[in-house]
Design an enzyme around this catalytic site. Structure first.
Site, short mmCIF file in Angstrom:
data_model
loop_
_atom_site.label_atom_id
_atom_site.label_comp_id
_atom_site.label_asym_id
_atom_site.label_seq_id
_atom_site.Cartn_x
_atom_site.Cartn_y
_atom_site.Cartn_z
N SER A 119 0.53 -0.85 0.04
CA SER A 119 0.46 0.05 -0.35
C SER A 119 0.94 1.14 0.22
O SER A 119 2.32 0.99 0.12
CB SER A 119 -0.87 0.05 1.73
OG SER A 119 -1.45 0.88 1.88
N TYR A 143 -0.80 -0.42 10.07
CA TYR A 143 -1.85 -1.09 8.63
C TYR A 143 -0.48 -0.45 8.27
O TYR A 143 -0.11 -1.42 7.59
CB TYR A 143 -2.82 0.22 8.50
CG TYR A 143 -3.43 -0.50 7.06
CD1 TYR A 143 -2.82 0.41 5.29
CD2 TYR A 143 -3.71 -1.88 6.68
CE1 TYR A 143 -2.67 0.17 4.83
CE2 TYR A 143 -3.90 -2.40 5.32
CZ TYR A 143 -3.79 -1.69 4.42
OH TYR A 143 -3.39 -1.64 3.01
N LYS A 147 2.58 -2.97 6.46
CA LYS A 147 2.22 -3.56 5.35
C LYS A 147 3.92 -3.36 4.41
O LYS A 147 4.31 -4.33 3.63
CB LYS A 147 2.06 -3.09 4.63
CG LYS A 147 0.29 -3.26 3.94
CD LYS A 147 -0.22 -4.38 3.34
CE LYS A 147 -1.45 -4.73 3.05
NZ LYS A 147 -1.79 -5.58 2.43
C1 WQD Z 1 -8.57 10.38 -0.28
C2 WQD Z 1 -9.54 11.91 0.81
C3 WQD Z 1 -9.43 12.23 2.34
C4 WQD Z 1 -13.13 10.65 2.98
C5 WQD Z 1 -6.26 5.38 1.79
C6 WQD Z 1 -6.12 4.43 3.04
C7 WQD Z 1 -4.85 3.83 2.52
C8 WQD Z 1 -4.66 3.54 1.87
C9 WQD Z 1 -4.77 4.11 0.24
C10 WQD Z 1 -5.41 0.29 1.09
C11 WQD Z 1 -8.10 12.47 2.32
C12 WQD Z 1 -10.15 12.98 2.27
C13 WQD Z 1 -12.27 11.17 2.63
C14 WQD Z 1 -14.36 11.43 3.42
C15 WQD Z 1 -12.49 13.52 2.72
N1 WQD Z 1 -5.57 2.11 1.05
N2 WQD Z 1 -12.32 12.65 2.36
N3 WQD Z 1 -14.31 12.90 3.24
O1 WQD Z 1 -6.43 7.99 3.69
O2 WQD Z 1 -5.85 8.79 1.08
O3 WQD Z 1 -5.88 6.51 2.10
O4 WQD Z 1 -6.49 4.78 0.46
O5 WQD Z 1 -3.88 0.69 1.63
O6 WQD Z 1 -4.56 2.62 3.15
O7 WQD Z 1 -6.53 5.12 3.67
O8 WQD Z 1 -8.26 7.53 1.37
O9 WQD Z 1 -10.33 8.01 0.89
O10 WQD Z 1 -9.98 7.71 3.29
O11 WQD Z 1 -9.08 9.31 1.11
O12 WQD Z 1 -12.45 14.77 1.82
O13 WQD Z 1 -15.37 11.44 3.69
O14 WQD Z 1 -10.38 12.10 0.99
O15 WQD Z 1 -9.13 13.63 3.84
O16 WQD Z 1 -8.13 13.57 1.63
P1 WQD Z 1 -6.58 7.87 1.95
P2 WQD Z 1 -9.09 7.84 1.61
#
Ligand code: WQD
Length: 335
Positions: A119, A143, A147
């Protein structure tokens, strides 16, 4: 080639299973069905197994031999970055023990190719916007750490044995390859936003004061079908590639939260106004892959753009998958 996919009944795993089936490969799925759905794997052979169990390595070894498996794609893992912060022991124990048991099971079998689901979370808050495989890996949650530790285990086992392996660092996965393969858990931006609309509320933007073009977080979104095809390309690469290597799986294009939500407004026809909420602790402003290595070494390039990801996720959410009878042979865990 018979391929065993652990966690193959899950969101990404079932897309990999389908991509393999479309290439007429025989697929065996090893899954505990705790979060996966057997209805997602078509005519693959399903082996219901707890990969953390003490006897799982020998049980899995029997399965690898029984089906002449030559390659393993390891997807089974706990994957909630937020949950991992409060449960580090659970995340390290489960993710590392499942991986170790699978690698141990392969020893002495014909299975000598291994693809590990890693990841972008291994990078934590990268110092530069564009992340290469050489960007220092400094995970900021258990997490991501589990990984990274998993990558080291795969690397060292590959160096010490006849197994050839790659670790694929997924960036932000979105979309659905078919109506019955939607991501069932509203955990990430796209699924949470769609879930909000379905509940009659509006999507939230976690902070709009980041140092990015429109103030909202920027990520590298990759369609789950493109991600699945990267695993197929990895298996081909392992026929002749390095003993062990790591690849970012992203598009190299960044998209902001506002851009994603604008696509959702268009495809859903719902002219919602998102709610601005506080920043989420630990969120970096921007994480975008430098995806040149995977394009250089794999016969792979992303085929889907952001619109395709959001449109497919939305379409799948409007056609909830009907429950399928288990259409494949289920063998109970012998551990
Ligand atoms: C994306 C963007 C939030 C939800 C995830 C997993 C990580 C890896 C990659 C697996 C960020 C913003 C989110 C919401 C928002 N996956 N957001 N409102 O955190 O980049 O990483 O994918 O291996 O483990 O956590 O993904 O979709 O949570 O957030 O504004 O309701 O969307 O702040 O900028 P993230 P995400």
């Amino acid at each position: 080639m018979t391929v065993l996919v652990t966690g193959g009944a899950g969101y990404i795993g079932s897309h990999i299973v389908r991509a393999l089936q479309q290439r007429a490969e025989h697929v065996v799925v090893a899954d505990n069905l705790q979060s996966g759905d057997a209805g997602r794997i078509g005519d693959a052979t399903l082996v219901q197994i707890d990969l953390t169990g003490p006897a799982s390595a020998s049980a899995l070894s029997e399965v690898l031999n029984a089906y002449d498996v030559t390659a393993v794609v390891h997807m089974a893992a706990l994957k909630r970055a937020d949950e991992s912060v409060g449960s580090p022991l659970k995340y390290y124990r489960e993710n590392i023990s499942m991986l170790a048991n699978v690698l141990r099971a392969m020893d002495g079998t014909a299975a000598d190719k291994f693809v590990f689901s890693s990841s972008a979370a291994v990078y934590g808050n990268p110092p530069e916007d564009r992340v290469t495989e050489l960007t220092p890996a400094m995970p900021i949650n258990p997490y991501g750490s589990s990984k990274l530790a998993g990558e080291w285990l795969v690397r060292d086992v590959a160096r010490a044995s006849g197994i050839r392996a790659v670790s694929l660092r997924y960036f932000n996965v979105a979309g659905a390859g078919a109506h019955d393969l939607a991501d069932p858990v509203p955990m990430n931006l796209v699924t949470r936003a769609i879930d909000a609309l379905e509940r009659g509320t509006v999507p939230q933007i976690f902070g709009d004061d980041y140092p990015t073009p429109d103030g909202t977080g920027v990520r590298d979104y990759v369609h789950v079908e493109d991600l699945a095809n990267a695993h197929i390309a990895a298996l081909v690469y392992l026929e002749h590639g390095q003993r062990y290597s790591v690849f970012n799986v992203g598009t190299g294009e960044g998209a902001s939260v506002r851009e994603v939500l604008r696509e959702l407004r268009d495809v859903s026809g719902d002219d919602f106004e998102p709610q601005i909420a506080a920043r989420r602790p630990g969120d970096p402003a921007s994480v975008v892959a430098d995806a040149s290595m995977i394009r250089e070494h794999f016969d792979w390039a992303p085929q889907h753009d952001l619109r395709s990801m959001i449109a497919s996720a939305w379409a799948a959410s409007q056609h909830p998958a009907s429950l399928h009878p288990v259409s494949s042979k289920v063998e109970s865990d012998t551990s």
